[in-house]
Design a protein around this motif. Structure first.
Motif, PDB file in Angstrom:
ATOM      1  N   ILE A   1       0.841  -1.190   0.000  1.00  0.00           N
ATOM      2  CA  ILE A   1       0.000   0.000   0.000  1.00  0.00           C
ATOM      3  C   ILE A   1       0.880   1.245   0.000  1.00  0.00           C
ATOM      4  O   ILE A   1       0.583   2.210  -0.695  1.00  0.00           O
ATOM      5  N   ALA A   2       1.976   1.198   0.755  1.00  0.00           N
ATOM      6  CA  ALA A   2       2.881   2.350   0.807  1.00  0.00           C
ATOM      7  C   ALA A   2       3.484   2.625  -0.575  1.00  0.00           C
ATOM      8  O   ALA A   2       3.618   3.782  -0.980  1.00  0.00           O
ATOM      9  N   ALA A   3       3.833   1.572  -1.282  1.00  0.00           N
ATOM     10  CA  ALA A   3       4.402   1.756  -2.622  1.00  0.00           C
ATOM     11  C   ALA A   3       3.355   2.350  -3.561  1.00  0.00           C
ATOM     12  O   ALA A   3       3.664   3.235  -4.375  1.00  0.00           O
ATOM     13  N   ALA A   4       2.128   1.889  -3.455  1.00  0.00           N
ATOM     14  CA  ALA A   4       1.049   2.434  -4.285  1.00  0.00           C
ATOM     15  C   ALA A   4       0.858   3.909  -3.977  1.00  0.00           C
ATOM     16  O   ALA A   4       0.705   4.734  -4.899  1.00  0.00           O
ATOM     17  N   ASP A   5       0.875   4.262  -2.692  1.00  0.00           N
ATOM     18  CA  ASP A   5       0.739   5.666  -2.309  1.00  0.00           C
ATOM     19  C   ASP A   5       1.918   6.497  -2.827  1.00  0.00           C
ATOM     20  O   ASP A   5       1.747   7.651  -3.205  1.00  0.00           O
ATOM     21  N   PHE A   6       3.102   5.912  -2.848  1.00  0.00           N
ATOM     22  CA  PHE A   6       4.266   6.620  -3.394  1.00  0.00           C
ATOM     23  C   PHE A   6       3.983   7.025  -4.844  1.00  0.00           C
ATOM     24  O   PHE A   6       4.162   8.179  -5.226  1.00  0.00           O
ATOM     25  N   TYR A   7       3.524   6.074  -5.637  1.00  0.00           N
ATOM     26  CA  TYR A   7       3.235   6.388  -7.031  1.00  0.00           C
ATOM     27  C   TYR A   7       2.067   7.367  -7.153  1.00  0.00           C
ATOM     28  O   TYR A   7       2.077   8.245  -8.011  1.00  0.00           O
ATOM     29  N   GLY A   8       1.092   7.206  -6.298  1.00  0.00           N
ATOM     30  CA  GLY A   8      -0.038   8.132  -6.306  1.00  0.00           C
ATOM     31  C   GLY A   8       0.396   9.558  -6.042  1.00  0.00           C
ATOM     32  O   GLY A   8      -0.075  10.502  -6.704  1.00  0.00           O
ATOM     33  N   ARG A   9       1.304   9.735  -5.073  1.00  0.00           N
ATOM     34  CA  ARG A   9       1.802  11.091  -4.765  1.00  0.00           C
ATOM     35  C   ARG A   9       2.638  11.657  -5.908  1.00  0.00           C
ATOM     36  O   ARG A   9       2.754  12.866  -6.062  1.00  0.00           O
ATOM     37  N   GLN A  10       3.204  10.775  -6.712  1.00  0.00           N
ATOM     38  CA  GLN A  10       3.998  11.216  -7.861  1.00  0.00           C
ATOM     39  C   GLN A  10       3.113  11.514  -9.071  1.00  0.00           C
ATOM     40  O   GLN A  10       3.610  11.914 -10.118  1.00  0.00           O
TER      41      GLN A  10
ATOM     42  N   LEU B   1      -0.380  -1.797  -8.573  1.00  0.00           N
ATOM     43  CA  LEU B   1       0.283  -2.477  -7.460  1.00  0.00           C
ATOM     44  C   LEU B   1      -0.728  -3.074  -6.479  1.00  0.00           C
ATOM     45  O   LEU B   1      -0.494  -4.133  -5.903  1.00  0.00           O
ATOM     46  N   LEU B   2      -1.836  -2.376  -6.307  1.00  0.00           N
ATOM     47  CA  LEU B   2      -2.861  -2.875  -5.385  1.00  0.00           C
ATOM     48  C   LEU B   2      -3.539  -4.132  -5.921  1.00  0.00           C
ATOM     49  O   LEU B   2      -4.226  -4.831  -5.171  1.00  0.00           O
ATOM     50  N   GLY B   3      -3.339  -4.414  -7.187  1.00  0.00           N
ATOM     51  CA  GLY B   3      -3.846  -5.662  -7.747  1.00  0.00           C
ATOM     52  C   GLY B   3      -3.115  -6.874  -7.199  1.00  0.00           C
ATOM     53  O   GLY B   3      -3.560  -8.007  -7.358  1.00  0.00           O
ATOM     54  N   ARG B   4      -2.008  -6.623  -6.517  1.00  0.00           N
ATOM     55  CA  ARG B   4      -1.203  -7.712  -5.940  1.00  0.00           C
ATOM     56  C   ARG B   4      -1.347  -7.792  -4.422  1.00  0.00           C
ATOM     57  O   ARG B   4      -0.433  -8.237  -3.738  1.00  0.00           O
ATOM     58  N   LEU B   5      -2.478  -7.365  -3.911  1.00  0.00           N
ATOM     59  CA  LEU B   5      -2.706  -7.451  -2.469  1.00  0.00           C
ATOM     60  C   LEU B   5      -2.689  -8.914  -2.029  1.00  0.00           C
ATOM     61  O   LEU B   5      -3.021  -9.800  -2.820  1.00  0.00           O
ATOM     62  N   PRO B   6      -2.328  -9.157  -0.778  1.00  0.00           N
ATOM     63  CA  PRO B   6      -2.222 -10.556  -0.312  1.00  0.00           C
ATOM     64  C   PRO B   6      -3.532 -11.329  -0.447  1.00  0.00           C
ATOM     65  O   PRO B   6      -4.622 -10.771  -0.293  1.00  0.00           O
ATOM     66  N   ASP B   7      -3.404 -12.609  -0.705  1.00  0.00           N
ATOM     67  CA  ASP B   7      -4.566 -13.482  -0.836  1.00  0.00           C
ATOM     68  C   ASP B   7      -5.336 -13.605   0.478  1.00  0.00           C
ATOM     69  O   ASP B   7      -6.483 -14.041   0.480  1.00  0.00           O
ATOM     70  N   SER B   8      -4.695 -13.220   1.574  1.00  0.00           N
ATOM     71  CA  SER B   8      -5.360 -13.326   2.875  1.00  0.00           C
ATOM     72  C   SER B   8      -6.505 -12.315   3.023  1.00  0.00           C
ATOM     73  O   SER B   8      -7.346 -12.459   3.905  1.00  0.00           O
TER      74      SER B   8
ATOM     75  N   VAL C   1     -12.101  -2.174  -0.358  1.00  0.00           N
ATOM     76  CA  VAL C   1     -11.942  -1.036   0.549  1.00  0.00           C
ATOM     77  C   VAL C   1     -10.556  -0.426   0.417  1.00  0.00           C
ATOM     78  O   VAL C   1     -10.415   0.806   0.335  1.00  0.00           O
ATOM     79  N   VAL C   2      -9.525  -1.260   0.385  1.00  0.00           N
ATOM     80  CA  VAL C   2      -8.156  -0.748   0.252  1.00  0.00           C
ATOM     81  C   VAL C   2      -8.017   0.045  -1.046  1.00  0.00           C
ATOM     82  O   VAL C   2      -7.476   1.159  -1.064  1.00  0.00           O
ATOM     83  N   LYS C   3      -8.521  -0.502  -2.128  1.00  0.00           N
ATOM     84  CA  LYS C   3      -8.428   0.182  -3.428  1.00  0.00           C
ATOM     85  C   LYS C   3      -9.236   1.482  -3.419  1.00  0.00           C
ATOM     86  O   LYS C   3      -8.765   2.514  -3.914  1.00  0.00           O
TER      87      LYS C   3
END
Length: 167
Positions: free
Chosen positions: A1-10, A19-26, A34-36
């Motif tokens: 999520i932090a990496a996705a936010d990094f790109y979002g801020r850029q 990147l959020l498409g690779r969220l954990p299977d858990s 919700v995260v997306k």
């Protein structure tokens, strides 16, 4: 999520979204939505966030997801819709505190009793004035107590009184 936010801020929201498409299977489908949605909202993609929330399966057994959706609708000023979403979810999860609070906030906003944006606006205005320390204490109190939405109106009135007192 932090990496996705990094790109979002850029400014590269799509790369962050990918990147959020690779969220954990858990995570459940509802948790992923919700995260997306929260990511999209943080980065100004309100329509996309709304679409993501609307993909929540109606059968989801995740009251936190419904509370997040209700809070999103409240933040967007769509109180009547938020009330309906919360009421529907409360029929399935009547004892969930987060959902109950989100519902109360929606009802309070739709009735005109309290507007969270008004609280934020008053805090912003008053932080610029001599009352900054008093306002900061009040904000910390609100954050610590996490009052019921009905109580937000009381804090708004208190801030308005401070504003009248300070030139």
């Amino acid at each position: 999520i932090a990496a996705a936010d990094f790109y979002g801020r850029q400014g590269d929201v799509e790369r962050g979204r990918a990147l959020l498409g690779r969220l954990p299977d858990s995570l459940t489908t509802a948790e992923r939505s919700v995260v997306k949605a929260k990511f999209l909202e943080r980065h100004g993609r309100i329509d996309d966030a709304a679409a993501e929330f609307q993909q929540l399966p109606t059968s989801t057994d995740n009251p936190a997801a419904w509370a997040e959706y209700t809070e999103f609708l409240v933040r967007r000023g769509r109180a009547a819709e938020a009330v309906q979403v919360a009421r529907d979810a409360l029929t399935r999860h009547p004892d969930n505190q987060q959902l109950s609070l989100a519902s109360a906030m929606a009802v309070s906003l739709s009735s005109g009793e309290a507007n969270p944006a008004e609280f934020d606006q008053l805090v912003s205005e008053l932080r610029e004035r001599e009352a900054a320390e008093e306002v900061q204490r009040l904000v910390e109190t609100v954050q610590y107590l996490q009052p019921n939405p009905e109580d937000v109106a009381r804090y708004i009135r208190r801030l308005a009184r401070i504003k009248q007192r300070i030139p």
